[in-house]
Design a protein around this motif. Sequence first.
Motif, PDB file in Angstrom:
ATOM      1  N   ASN A  17      43.486  79.245  37.541  1.00 20.64           N
ATOM      2  CA  ASN A  17      43.014  77.960  38.051  1.00 20.64           C
ATOM      3  C   ASN A  17      41.612  77.612  37.562  1.00 20.64           C
ATOM      4  OD1 ASN A  17      41.596  79.819  39.508  1.00 20.64           O
ATOM      5  ND2 ASN A  17      42.531  79.322  41.483  1.00 20.64           N
ATOM      6  N   ALA A  18      40.867  78.559  37.020  1.00 18.82           N
ATOM      7  CA  ALA A  18      39.515  78.258  36.568  1.00 18.82           C
ATOM      8  C   ALA A  18      39.535  77.306  35.385  1.00 18.82           C
ATOM      9  CB  ALA A  18      38.776  79.545  36.195  1.00 18.82           C
ATOM     10  N   TRP A  19      40.618  77.283  34.600  1.00 16.09           N
ATOM     11  CA  TRP A  19      40.650  76.387  33.447  1.00 16.09           C
ATOM     12  C   TRP A  19      41.873  75.468  33.429  1.00 16.09           C
ATOM     13  CZ3 TRP A  19      41.236  81.642  33.302  1.00 16.09           C
ATOM     14  CH2 TRP A  19      42.469  82.140  32.911  1.00 16.09           C
TER      15      TRP A  19
ATOM     16  N   GLY B 280      46.005  82.643  39.132  1.00 18.44           N
ATOM     17  CA  GLY B 280      45.165  83.464  38.271  1.00 18.44           C
ATOM     18  C   GLY B 280      44.607  82.728  37.081  1.00 18.44           C
TER      19      GLY B 280
ATOM     20  N   GLN C  79      35.741  82.772  45.777  1.00 21.02           N
ATOM     21  CA  GLN C  79      36.145  82.528  44.391  1.00 21.02           C
ATOM     22  C   GLN C  79      35.072  81.828  43.567  1.00 21.02           C
ATOM     23  OE1 GLN C  79      39.146  83.511  43.073  1.00 21.02           O
ATOM     24  NE2 GLN C  79      39.596  84.502  45.037  1.00 21.02           N
TER      25      GLN C  79
ATOM     26  N   SER D 192      43.287  79.762  44.884  1.00 23.28           N
ATOM     27  CA  SER D 192      43.516  80.997  44.129  1.00 23.28           C
ATOM     28  C   SER D 192      44.975  81.422  44.135  1.00 23.28           C
ATOM     29  CB  SER D 192      42.646  82.123  44.707  1.00 23.28           C
ATOM     30  OG  SER D 192      42.935  82.314  46.089  1.00 23.28           O
TER      31      SER D 192
ATOM     32  N   ASN E 217      32.496  82.920  42.017  1.00 24.90           N
ATOM     33  CA  ASN E 217      32.122  83.614  40.778  1.00 24.90           C
ATOM     34  C   ASN E 217      33.098  83.369  39.650  1.00 24.90           C
ATOM     35  OD1 ASN E 217      29.865  84.753  42.005  1.00 24.90           O
ATOM     36  ND2 ASN E 217      30.996  86.565  42.698  1.00 24.90           N
ATOM     37  N   ASN E 218      34.263  82.806  39.967  1.00 25.88           N
ATOM     38  CA  ASN E 218      35.266  82.536  38.936  1.00 25.88           C
ATOM     39  C   ASN E 218      35.154  81.126  38.358  1.00 25.88           C
ATOM     40  OD1 ASN E 218      36.380  85.097  39.388  1.00 25.88           O
ATOM     41  ND2 ASN E 218      37.706  84.318  41.033  1.00 25.88           N
ATOM     42  N   GLY E 219      34.095  80.398  38.720  1.00 27.81           N
ATOM     43  CA  GLY E 219      33.911  79.055  38.185  1.00 27.81           C
ATOM     44  C   GLY E 219      34.765  78.006  38.860  1.00 27.81           C
ATOM     45  N   THR E 220      35.174  78.243  40.080  1.00 29.93           N
ATOM     46  CA  THR E 220      36.035  77.299  40.803  1.00 29.93           C
ATOM     47  C   THR E 220      35.260  76.726  41.989  1.00 29.93           C
ATOM     48  OG1 THR E 220      36.936  79.144  42.086  1.00 29.93           O
ATOM     49  CG2 THR E 220      38.152  78.454  40.124  1.00 29.93           C
TER      50      THR E 220
END
Length: 308
Positions: free
Chosen positions: A75-77, A73, A269, A93, A271-274
């Motif tokens: 992993n985008a940053w 939850g 995923q 993810s 849309n989550n920047g990944t």
Amino acid sequence: MKLAQRDAVLLEETMGLAEIRGRSLWADARGRFIRNKAAVAGLVVLVLVALFAFFGQVLAQYEPQHVDFSLMGANAWRGVPSLETGHYFGVDSDGRDLFARTVQGTRISLLVGIVGALVAVVVGTLYGAVAGYVGGRTDQVMMRTVDILMSIPFMFVLILMLVIFGRSIFMLFLGIGLISWLDMSRIARGQTLSIKNKEFVEAAVATGVRPFTIILRHVVPNLAGIVIVYSTLLVPQMIIFESFISYLGLGVQEPMTSLGALINQGASQMNNGTLWMMGFPLFFFLITLFAFFFVGDGLRDALDPKDR
């Protein structure tokens, strides 16, 4: 003195001509293939992809099923690709190492493509060779059966098989291979029709060799060139079929994965920047397909008898 020099020159030219004429089809094909830079580059890429698929796990810091709960939850940053953390391709993810998952997915996709193409080539070659050599009503019945089977949607049959018999890697191998032999059978039959009237086949018939032995020993080996070319072009087609099935969720099931399943998961995923979650599996998917196509085109040009 001049006669001796002239004889020496004639001897060298004769030896050179004998050497050229003595080269086999495979020697000529190897030379033409090596001169094809795109085909050689594709072969090098295939070797590197195979090494990555079967030995890349040695470089991985984590197992494909290892879950890092601290990155789920986030992993985008925090789950970005990094050499310091050991997640070379980042994490997915669910907090699993994407490098190890990509290695596993590439290996399974290659196996599905190679095994599926092998099954299709073996079944299709034998079926087409028998139909073409026997001829007559047997040939008509066998090829009309192929025509009927080709009219049935391929994907529908494959999905139906996976739903009825279970979604396993074995059924994926078997289903893709057994349904993809139809084109190979038509190619093998056409080549067999031109081979069965050759002198060496007639000599085998005259000496009392059984028909099935003639097919295995004389007809099928002479189909090797076209079979090799078609199999190299069939492997990427099998990989695409497997990826499409996995994209629908009917292919390789967890905890295993394939490139198609990884691309599907990464696309969900985005849309989550990944972007890396789809980018790395897609990269290996594309270079594998292009490499097989380049190698197949190179083999087709190298084995073409009109280029001799």
